[in-house]
Design a protein around this motif. Structure first.
Motif, PDB file in Angstrom:
ATOM      1  N   ASP A 184       7.598  -4.815 -11.974  1.00  9.86           N
ATOM      2  CA  ASP A 184       6.859  -3.595 -12.324  1.00  9.86           C
ATOM      3  C   ASP A 184       5.536  -3.518 -11.572  1.00  9.86           C
ATOM      4  N   GLU A 185       4.915  -4.673 -11.342  1.00  8.53           N
ATOM      5  CA  GLU A 185       3.655  -4.688 -10.587  1.00  8.53           C
ATOM      6  C   GLU A 185       3.862  -4.107  -9.187  1.00  8.53           C
ATOM      7  N   CYS A 186       4.992  -4.445  -8.564  1.00 10.72           N
ATOM      8  CA  CYS A 186       5.291  -3.944  -7.213  1.00 10.72           C
ATOM      9  C   CYS A 186       5.502  -2.433  -7.226  1.00 10.72           C
ATOM     10  N   ARG A 187       6.041  -1.919  -8.314  1.00 10.32           N
ATOM     11  CA  ARG A 187       6.303  -0.485  -8.407  1.00 10.32           C
ATOM     12  C   ARG A 187       5.040   0.311  -8.698  1.00 10.32           C
ATOM     13  N   ARG A 188       4.026  -0.348  -9.258  1.00 10.49           N
ATOM     14  CA  ARG A 188       2.777   0.343  -9.611  1.00 10.49           C
ATOM     15  C   ARG A 188       1.725   0.251  -8.512  1.00 10.49           C
ATOM     16  N   GLU A 189       1.584  -0.944  -7.913  1.00  7.03           N
ATOM     17  CA  GLU A 189       0.467  -1.192  -7.006  1.00  7.03           C
ATOM     18  C   GLU A 189       0.956  -1.580  -5.616  1.00  7.03           C
ATOM     19  N   ARG A 190       0.163  -1.210  -4.617  1.00  3.75           N
ATOM     20  CA  ARG A 190       0.494  -1.574  -3.242  1.00  3.75           C
ATOM     21  C   ARG A 190      -0.251  -2.853  -2.878  1.00  3.75           C
ATOM     22  N   PRO A 191       0.461  -3.919  -2.522  1.00  2.00           N
ATOM     23  CA  PRO A 191      -0.221  -5.181  -2.198  1.00  2.00           C
ATOM     24  C   PRO A 191      -0.981  -5.079  -0.882  1.00  2.00           C
ATOM     25  N   ALA A 192      -2.160  -5.679  -0.847  1.00  2.90           N
ATOM     26  CA  ALA A 192      -2.960  -5.710   0.378  1.00  2.90           C
ATOM     27  C   ALA A 192      -2.493  -6.862   1.269  1.00  2.90           C
ATOM     28  N   LEU A 193      -2.713  -6.716   2.565  1.00  2.00           N
ATOM     29  CA  LEU A 193      -2.424  -7.800   3.501  1.00  2.00           C
ATOM     30  C   LEU A 193      -3.545  -8.821   3.399  1.00  2.00           C
ATOM     31  N   GLU A 194      -3.229  -9.996   2.870  1.00  2.00           N
ATOM     32  CA  GLU A 194      -4.259 -11.003   2.601  1.00  2.00           C
ATOM     33  C   GLU A 194      -3.843 -12.359   3.158  1.00  2.00           C
ATOM     34  N   PRO A 195      -4.814 -13.158   3.604  1.00  2.00           N
ATOM     35  CA  PRO A 195      -4.493 -14.497   4.107  1.00  2.00           C
ATOM     36  C   PRO A 195      -4.067 -15.426   2.971  1.00  2.00           C
TER      37      PRO A 195
END
Length: 331
Positions: A298-309
């Motif tokens: 559900d987290e993936c469907r709600r929020e867009r993950p940032a490109l992080e190291p």
């Protein structure tokens, strides 16, 4: 943006096109750092934004397209350059090999004229010197009987030879950065191998950096030092080629690698990525890959993950990248 004065440094690069269905962002917040002499691979499915990224870097996206962001080449801001200064840069310090030579080359001009056009724009050579340089370039890229073929037309060359002519044009003014947009697409494997070896030799000879766009992971493995994986206009994973191939941390990267045949005696089924890439004018909420991802929550469907190291020299845009890596290790 940092004041680095060597190589290529890109921050927040975006390319947006107006469509009847609304704005489509073909390149969305891309960050890149290309060191001098480095070969950098940009991979992904067709439509992921790879080719548009190269054109946006060179400011070759025209209305109804719009480009935003920061692009610095050896400390100079390409986005702030005046048109005449940018024209001197293109083809001189930064050159580009386009994807399809039969459409990129002018069919009614001999190849000599097309090579000399670059030299006329970016050097002080006279006519005799330009012809000598054009002949030298055809020799460098491995075209036999170069003196005779200088005055032939593109349709008189095979696909592999046309690609070599495109490389010769790009190298005419000894660029320090080469942007190669799938230069081996549609070539047979023998010619492809020759082109890749040629690019590596020329990288060493001219001490130039190369950004190599492709969807062929075998090409990336044999040519590139580092790589970035693009999906729906965004970079979702970066790292050295050996690290990404050994342990992918994004499910899309894992899917791409799983679809490539591997050597070995045991025959196994190839994996595939279910579904199709989303339309750029109607991206899903959250992570653009979640409708095709077996790790999505559900987290993936709600929020867009940032490109992080997550490790030295490696970055990923995934909330569950550690699960992805563990699954790959257990596979």
């Amino acid at each position: 943006m940092s004041a680095k004065t060597d190589g290529l440094h890109v921050r927040g690069l975006c390319a947006t096109f107006e469509t009847p269905r609304g704005p489509a962002r073909a390149v969305d917040g891309v960050d890149l750092d290309i060191a001098p002499g480095e070969v950098f691979g940009l991979v992904g499915e067709s439509g992921s934004g790879k080719s548009v990224t190269l054109r946006a870097l060179m400011r070759l996206v025209h209305p109804p397209g719009r480009v935003e962001g920061n692009v610095a080449w050896q400390g100079r801001d390409l986005m702030a350059m005046k048109p005449e200064e940018l024209r001197r840069m293109r083809g001189g310090e930064i050159a580009m090999i386009f994807q399809e030579p039969m459409t990129a080359l002018n069919p009614v001009l001999p190849v000599r004229v097309q090579i000399e056009e670059n030299l006329r724009a970016h050097t002080d050579m006279n006519r005799r010197e330009r012809r000598a340089r054009a002949l030298e370039l055809l020799d460098i890229v491995g075209i036999p009987a170069a003196a005779r073929r200088l005055d032939e037309y593109p349709h008189q060359f095979s696909g592999g030879m046309r690609q070599r002519v495109m490389i010769a044009i790009a190298l005419a003014s000894s660029p320090k950065l080469l942007l190669a947009d799938e230069p081996t697409t549609a070539l047979d494997v023998t010619i492809q191998d020759q082109i890749l070896k040629l690019l590596l030799d020329l990288r060493d000879e001219f001490s130039m950096s190369v950004v190599f766009v492709t969807h062929d992971l075998g090409v990336v493995a044999s040519l590139c030092d580092r790589m970035a994986v693009m999906y729906a206009g965004r970079i979702v994973e970066t790292g050295t080629v050996s690290e990404v191939f050994a342990t992918p941390h994004h499910p899309y990267t894992r899917g791409l690698l799983g679809s490539v045949p591997h050597g070995g005696a045991e025959r196994t089924m190839l994996a595939s990525i279910e579904g199709t890439p989303p339309g750029l004018a109607s991206l899903p909420a959250g992570c653009a890959f979640h409708p095709r991802c077996e790790f999505a929550t559900d987290e993936c469907r709600r929020e867009r993950p940032a490109l992080e190291p997550f490790a030295p020299g490696r970055s990923v845009a995934c909330f569950h990248h550690e699960r992805v890596a563990r699954a790959e290790e257990l596979a």
